[in-house]
Design an enzyme around this catalytic site. Structure first.
Site, short mmCIF file in Angstrom:
data_model
loop_
_atom_site.label_atom_id
_atom_site.label_comp_id
_atom_site.label_asym_id
_atom_site.label_seq_id
_atom_site.Cartn_x
_atom_site.Cartn_y
_atom_site.Cartn_z
N ASP A 389 -38.91 10.52 -4.63
CA ASP A 389 -39.19 9.18 -5.14
C ASP A 389 -38.01 8.82 -6.04
O ASP A 389 -37.57 9.66 -6.84
CB ASP A 389 -40.49 9.18 -5.95
CG ASP A 389 -40.76 7.82 -6.57
OD1 ASP A 389 -41.00 6.87 -5.81
OD2 ASP A 389 -40.69 7.72 -7.81
N LYS A 390 -37.52 7.60 -5.91
CA LYS A 390 -36.26 7.25 -6.57
C LYS A 390 -36.33 7.32 -8.10
O LYS A 390 -35.61 8.08 -8.74
CB LYS A 390 -35.81 5.85 -6.16
CG LYS A 390 -34.50 5.40 -6.81
CD LYS A 390 -34.18 3.96 -6.50
CE LYS A 390 -35.02 3.00 -7.32
NZ LYS A 390 -34.66 2.96 -8.76
N THR A 391 -37.23 6.56 -8.68
CA THR A 391 -37.24 6.38 -10.12
C THR A 391 -37.69 7.65 -10.84
O THR A 391 -38.75 8.19 -10.57
CB THR A 391 -38.17 5.21 -10.53
OG1 THR A 391 -37.75 4.03 -9.84
CG2 THR A 391 -38.12 4.97 -12.02
N THR A 543 -38.98 4.50 -2.32
CA THR A 543 -39.04 3.68 -3.52
C THR A 543 -39.87 2.43 -3.28
O THR A 543 -39.97 1.94 -2.15
CB THR A 543 -37.62 3.27 -3.99
OG1 THR A 543 -37.73 2.45 -5.15
CG2 THR A 543 -36.88 2.51 -2.91
N GLY A 544 -40.45 1.93 -4.34
CA GLY A 544 -41.17 0.67 -4.28
C GLY A 544 -40.26 -0.51 -4.56
O GLY A 544 -40.69 -1.66 -4.53
N LYS A 572 -45.94 6.12 0.89
CA LYS A 572 -45.18 7.33 0.60
C LYS A 572 -45.86 8.55 1.22
O LYS A 572 -45.22 9.40 1.83
CB LYS A 572 -45.03 7.50 -0.91
CG LYS A 572 -44.25 6.40 -1.60
CD LYS A 572 -44.17 6.63 -3.11
CE LYS A 572 -43.42 5.49 -3.80
NZ LYS A 572 -43.34 5.69 -5.26
N ASP A 591 -42.84 11.49 -10.09
CA ASP A 591 -43.27 11.66 -11.48
C ASP A 591 -44.37 10.70 -11.92
O ASP A 591 -44.88 10.81 -13.03
CB ASP A 591 -42.08 11.50 -12.43
CG ASP A 591 -41.54 10.07 -12.45
OD1 ASP A 591 -41.84 9.30 -11.51
OD2 ASP A 591 -40.83 9.72 -13.41
N ASP A 595 -47.32 8.45 -7.28
CA ASP A 595 -46.75 9.47 -6.40
C ASP A 595 -47.77 10.56 -6.03
O ASP A 595 -47.48 11.41 -5.19
CB ASP A 595 -45.55 10.15 -7.09
CG ASP A 595 -44.41 9.18 -7.35
OD1 ASP A 595 -44.21 8.29 -6.51
OD2 ASP A 595 -43.73 9.32 -8.38
#
Length: 707
Positions: A389-391, A543-544, A572, A591, A595
């Protein structure tokens, strides 16, 4: 605390110093009492430094800060042991202490110098417990290692070979002691890492939600817990309802629905909804209930490799027993048969797995990664695909506000104040960025009430009696039907610049947009390249965020094979499922609360150190610091553990097979066979511990000590 006190005090103080207290109680001999759980419970009390429990001696020693309050909490914790500490059907395992090893060794050494009647009497007294244990095992569990040991002692005693009988007993006792110490050490290394930590909490006071230190909480305070947050106290719900995951306390995997009037258990996690809970017990009183089940899950549960090793070891014991009987039938030589029976494959095979696994878990923790049990270690070694997940994973997750775009009739300061007030106690990186910007500008935040977190969408709250919405454009425009068309052109420009957008509405009208940027972690590219070099075949990013923001990030990371944007939580999880269905072994790193579905679905769920409580609960692997390279180290440690276990297995098979063959041919005595077997077992355990402990980072600077 959960538990029913006895009318008589359970524990008696037998020795006390200013900062150390030693107590005894026969309850420690209870076969269903989980001593690991009890020890972790007392260790979790504020002010307690260390706890050592000796089950066979039914004593417990506690070191603490010396204050009267902590002493009282220790005594209370031991007198009110919770029901969860007692496990139905548990087997009691009595370890061998050093005193017993010394006594048996001294008896064996003195045997040749004693008169024959004294030799016989002493040897039978020392040997009968092992023989009885072997008979009990034979009738209750079949042919196991205890049967082999009992048979060897019986044959030696019947032949009048008292020195051999006592020497074998001493060697077995020494081997068991060293094996027990190896296992205890690897277990003890982990215990201090498995305590739950509670720092700041939110309470409602005078109609406003404020953040305080957990230690400042008082009985009667109203604690506010939103989705993804851990319930830090035992109390009663006074407002709200929601779905609560209590698996860390009760072991029950399904969430329960709680509403006004229901009681809560500290350590549970809110999955959906917002609860306002009146604190009925605080501080040390909740110490036992706040124990996270990481301890039980990590140390008691067995991985598939452990189960397979144990099954193989159990299958080999009857073969050894049969070989001993066969040798006796063919040769009529009881000494030769006893030599064969001293050879046991199961010790090294069974014990090397938990020792290597726990040492690997500890080594990984020293590198900055907490693994929840042996299965997590096995799974991490087997992955070939990693999905991020990106962030907060590949990026720092510390967004910086770059643009504040208010609608007409509103000012930047007013827009930021309203948004920060609504987001103040939401743990998402976007919320933190807005609140930090307001604090940096010295902007006072308004009184907020009725805060509700909508997972993967945003926040709803009431500011000055008006409903405020803060979140994605999809949440504000499509879900809440707020017109955002006026600002669409500006929003597109900001997105094309690679920025994340936060839409703010009040009273069903859009009042502005806040733009922010997240920076790539400086070690992200190095970590991804290292993963590819270690055998990871595929890396993907989820990512969203909007398409342009996602592509801007992926362009900076050449090892990435695919990127997916504008995703919902279920999207996801579906992508992870598709990869698994395609034959991939998938790890997912995230995180946030959103997720969680993907963390649960993946073969290995990885949570970042700043992750939400629900994400930490759902993941198999929890990172303890922010450096992505520590995850690379943990992956390498997992692979080393797998290779070490394979080496231990083949070493045990080769050494014991050779010893068995020599014993069957009469080339070595019973004592020599017993010595070879026990020394090889200890050597294999030593190799397992040494190899896995040395798998940490070669550069000491790269290892971050966990205190």
């Amino acid at each position: 605390m959960i538990g029913t006190p006895n009318r008589k005090k359970r524990f008696e103080i037998v020795h006390e110093l200013p900062k150390r207290i030693r107590l005894k109680s026969l309850i420690l001999l209870a076969p269903d009492l989980d001593l690991n759980y009890l020890q972790a419970g007392v260790e979790s009390l504020p002010g307690v430094k260390s706890v050592r429990i000796n089950g066979p001696a039914f004593s417990v020693a506690v070191e603490y800060d010396g204050t009267r309050e902590v002493r009282s909490s220790i005594l209370a914790a031991l007198d009110f042991i919770p029901k969860e500490a007692f496990l139905k059907g548990a087997e009691k395992e009595h370890g061998v202490d050093l005193l017993e090893v010394g006594a048996r060794t001294a008896a064996a050494a003195a045997t040749p110098f004693l008169p024959l009647p004294v030799q016989a009497a002493t040897s039978w007294i020392l040997g009968i417990p092992g023989i009885v244990n072997g008979l009990e095992t034979l009738f209750s569990r079949g042919v196991k290692i205890e049967v082999l040991d009992g048979t060897v002692k019986a044959l030696s005693l019947l032949r009048g070979d008292y020195f051999t009988s006592n020497s074998v007993g001493a060697l077995l006792s020494l081997g068991e002691y060293l094996e027990d110490q190896s296992e205890q050490k690897s277990t003890g290394l982990l215990k201090t890492l498995l305590k739950p930590q509670v720092g700041k909490i939110w309470i409602e006071k005078d109609g406003r939600e404020i953040e305080i230190d957990f230690n400042d909480l008082q009985v009667g305070d109203i604690v506010v817990c939103g989705a993804g947050e851990l319930i830090p106290i035992e109390g009663t719900i006074v407002e709200g309802d929601g779905s609560v995951n209590q698996s860390s306390i009760t072991g029950e995997s399904f969430p329960v629905h709680l509403q006004t009037g229901d009681s809560t258990l500290s350590g549970a996690v809110v999955e959906e909804g917002t609860l306002k809970i009146r604190a009925d017990k605080v501080g040390a009183e909740t110490g036992m209930a706040r124990i996270n089940r990481y301890l039980e899950n990590s140390l008691r549960s067995q991985s598939k490799s452990q189960i397979k090793s144990a099954e193989l070891a159990d299958k080999l014991v009857p073969l050894t027993f049969g070989a001993g009987l066969g040798v006796y039938a063919l040769t009529g030589d009881a000494a030769r048969a006893a030599s064969v029976l001293t050879v046991d494959y199961s010790c090294a095979i069974k014990l090397s797995t938990p020792v290597a696994t726990r040492t690997s878990m500890y080594t990984a923790s020293q590198c900055g990664v907490l693994l929840k049990g042996g299965q997590a270690l096995d799974n991490l070694a087997a992955i070939d695909t990693i999905v991020f997940d990106k962030t907060g994973t590949l990026t720092k997750g510390k967004l910086i506000v770059t643009d504040i775009v208010p609608m007409p009739l509103y000012e930047e300061k007013e827009l930021l104040s309203i948004a920060a007030g609504a987001e103040e106690h939401y743990g998402h990186p976007v919320a933190k960025a807005v609140v930090n910007e307001a604090k940096n500008r010295g902007i006072a935040l308004p009184a907020v009430s009725g805060v509700d977190f909508i997972v993967a969408h945003g926040v709803s709250a009431y500011v000055d009696g008006k409903r405020v919405l803060v979140g994605s454009q999809h949440f504000v425009e499509e879900d809440e039907h707020v017109d955002c068309s006026y600002i669409e052109k500006k929003a597109r420009q900001l997105r094309n610049a690679g920025k994340n957008l936060l839409f703010v509405a009040m009273g069903e009208e859009l009042i502005g947009v806040i733009a922010m940027r997240d920076e790539l972690r400086p070690e992200a590219l190095e970590a991804l390249e290292a993963f590819k070099a270690s055998g990871i075949k595929r890396i993907e990013i989820l990512t969203g965020d909007h398409r342009s923001t996602a592509l801007a990030l992926a362009a900076q990371l050449p090892p990435v094979d695919a990127v997916h944007w504008e995703l919902k939580p279920e999207d996801k999880a579906n992508i992870v499922k598709e990869l698994k269905e395609g034959g991939s072994r998938v790890a997912f790193a995230g995180d946030g609360v959103n997720d969680t579905p993907a963390l649960v679905c993946a073969d290995v769920g990885i949570c970042m150190p700043s992750g939400a409580d629900l994400a930490r609960e759902s993941a198999q692997v929890v990172m303890l610091n922010e450096d992505m390279r520590t995850l690379v180290e943990a992956h390498r440690i997992a692979i080393t553990n797998r290779e070490t276990l394979s080496n231990c297995l083949w070493s045990a098979v080769v050494i014991n097979s050779a010893t068995l063959l020599l014993a069957g041919m009469g080339k070595i005595s019973t004592l020599a066979a017993a010595m070879t077997h026990n020394l090889s077992t200890v050597g294999i355990l030593g190799y397992a511990a040494m190899k896995t402990s040395s798998a940490g980072p070669k550069d000491p600077e790269s290892a971050k000590e966990i205190n």
